[in-house]
Scaffold this active site. Sequence first.
Site, PDB file in Angstrom:
ATOM      1  N   LYS A  19       0.834  -1.193   0.000  1.00 18.86           N
ATOM      2  CA  LYS A  19       0.000   0.000   0.000  1.00 18.86           C
ATOM      3  C   LYS A  19       0.874   1.249   0.000  1.00 18.86           C
ATOM      4  CE  LYS A  19      -3.953  -1.858   2.608  1.00 18.86           C
ATOM      5  NZ  LYS A  19      -4.994  -1.658   1.570  1.00 18.86           N
TER       6      LYS A  19
ATOM      7  N   ARG B 270     -10.304 -11.684   2.001  1.00 20.85           N
ATOM      8  CA  ARG B 270     -11.122 -12.777   1.453  1.00 20.85           C
ATOM      9  C   ARG B 270     -10.378 -14.111   1.528  1.00 20.85           C
ATOM     10  NH1 ARG B 270     -11.531  -9.479  -4.094  1.00 20.85           N
ATOM     11  NH2 ARG B 270     -11.332  -7.782  -2.601  1.00 20.85           N
TER      12      ARG B 270
HETATM   13  N1  BES Z   1      -8.205  -3.783   4.399  1.00 17.58           N
HETATM   14  C1  BES Z   1      -8.347  -3.403   3.050  1.00 17.58           C
HETATM   15  C2  BES Z   1      -9.646  -2.655   2.773  1.00 17.58           C
HETATM   16  C3  BES Z   1      -9.696  -1.221   3.240  1.00 17.58           C
HETATM   17  C4  BES Z   1      -8.952  -0.248   2.618  1.00 17.58           C
HETATM   18  C5  BES Z   1     -10.564  -0.863   4.243  1.00 17.58           C
HETATM   19  C6  BES Z   1      -9.052   1.070   3.041  1.00 17.58           C
HETATM   20  C7  BES Z   1     -10.677   0.456   4.647  1.00 17.58           C
HETATM   21  C8  BES Z   1      -9.922   1.427   4.057  1.00 17.58           C
HETATM   22  C9  BES Z   1      -8.336  -4.648   2.156  1.00 17.58           C
HETATM   23  O1  BES Z   1      -7.517  -5.678   2.594  1.00 17.58           O
HETATM   24  C10 BES Z   1      -7.819  -4.216   0.828  1.00 17.58           C
HETATM   25  O2  BES Z   1      -6.687  -3.829   0.747  1.00 17.58           O
HETATM   26  N2  BES Z   1      -8.676  -4.303  -0.202  1.00 17.58           N
HETATM   27  C11 BES Z   1      -8.317  -3.908  -1.516  1.00 17.58           C
HETATM   28  C12 BES Z   1      -8.858  -4.944  -2.464  1.00 17.58           C
HETATM   29  C13 BES Z   1      -8.351  -4.812  -3.875  1.00 17.58           C
HETATM   30  C14 BES Z   1      -6.874  -5.067  -3.931  1.00 17.58           C
HETATM   31  C15 BES Z   1      -9.093  -5.794  -4.752  1.00 17.58           C
HETATM   32  C16 BES Z   1      -8.925  -2.545  -1.793  1.00 17.58           C
HETATM   33  O3  BES Z   1     -10.055  -2.282  -1.353  1.00 17.58           O
HETATM   34  O4  BES Z   1      -8.261  -1.724  -2.421  1.00 17.58           O
HETATM   35 MN    MN Z   2      -5.506  -5.453   1.906  1.00 17.98          MN
END
Ligand code: BES
Ligand code: MN
Length: 495
Positions: A278, A352
């Site tokens: 990230k 997931r």
């Molecule tokens: N924990 C995150 C989701 C999240 C991001 C919650 C920001 C709250 C604020 C999750 O693990 C994630 O990174 N999801 C990705 C999925 C994508 C790579 C398909 C996302 O939402 O960008």
């Molecule tokens: Mn994530």
Amino acid sequence: MEFPVKTGAPASQRTECAILPVFDDGRLLGATKELDTAARGLIKQLVRNGDASARLGATALIHRTQGTAATRWLLVGCGKAGDFNAKRFAAALGAAINALRGTGTKEAISYLGYAAPEAVPYQTARQTVEIARAALYRFDELKSRTDAAAKLARIGIGFPRGTDLADVRRGIKVGLAIANGSDLARDLGNRPPNVCTPSHLADTARQLAKKFPRMNVKVLTEVEMKRLGMGALLSVTQGAEEPARLIVLEYRGAGPKAAPIALCGKGVTFDTGGISLKPPPKMDEMKFDMCGAASVLGALAAIGELEPACNVVGVIPACENMPGGRATVPGDIVKSMSGQTIEIINTDAEGRLILCDAITYARRYKPRCLIDVATLTGACVVALGHVYTAVFSPDDKLAAELVAAGDRALDLAWRMPVHDEYGETLRSNFADVANSGTRDGGASVAANFLGRFTEGLRWAHLDIAGVAWRANANKGSTGRPVPLLVDFLLNSERQ
Ligand code: BES
Ligand code: MN
Ligand code: ZN
């Protein structure tokens, strides 16, 4: 924090502060009217002079309280009397508590629900407890110096004589249990990732099992998960030094034959994204990526206290998502406990992966329904903001029950669509399914992925990415959706 019930005449009730509603149309209602009469129209005059406003959430602290036994009055704007509902009650009480926090008041009596239009005593009592506890919550266990100022320690709840006190006491009891469960969830969410590790979540579950006689805990290690074939969960923890845990917390309130409700909570104690790293801004907030797990523990803590006649099992996959020399890389293919193989396109779509194995594990309980709770997608935040939890379920009845539980608990949820077409982009040329597809409709795409592991189950997925914590100046865990979950579980007892 104590919540005594007060049914004495408001004007002669001794208190450091009487919390009184003021409504828009200038007419004084309920306790406000009674105190105004005792004070010979002083409150009416304050309102007329503009010293007290009826705007929702406005507060005025008054010290000239002649004729009444209260040392102070806190006049709280409640908007139009005809529009006063549970939500506005919550806003008014929250504002009142915040106003009192800055004063030396240690004790007060709230009359916000006293003969308020359409107030239900059970709800008034329960919400007063939950809202006051949420407003007074602070996370200061890691501050060297804490606020030593006198704290508001007692909030009486005023009701007219003749109110059904059994209802009121039940409301207070449920409110306290939910507040305790929410505080636990908030504490776990707020603890830093170097404290709140998977082992810390496991220790918390062990403490609950020790505290409540009807609770049992099992904590599985990585070796055991490997034996079970949890290749998806293990692929997420692969880059981390901190060991993963699968926490299984059982509550037994009904006979052994009664199928339990299963709750699965995402417990990523820190989500760096892994090799699909990230960007730095706001990455600290990814310590909240275990708030699904925290809400399951919080709900079970409340259930342990209330002892409803149902069975519940919490299944919590807990790990970190870290990059590293041995971390999973995009393109890796892993085998889930269900037997389905997964191509990992993006290591940041890790929630997931741990949930699908937790769901498969939960099948051994033959649950009457399974609800997973997860900070799963940024797309969910885009769709619903910070107001509603997202509910995904192919089961209309289950979805409706969850939305209704959220309405009753003032912990709102909104149903979102599920459709096979959301799974189109999860197709893989190399494995049964990919872990990530298009960003468009990303919350529904994630739900579609989870749905592939729920065949034959009554299943719902709650995406709490937008509601589990607040950002900015007021940064911190909200404890949501503990109230929704507890309301749902208590309601299921009757079915
Ligand atoms: N924990 C995150 C989701 C999240 C991001 C919650 C920001 C709250 C604020 C999750 O693990 C994630 O990174 N999801 C990705 C999925 C994508 C790579 C398909 C996302 O939402 O960008
Ligand atoms: Mn994530
Ligand atoms: Zn995550």
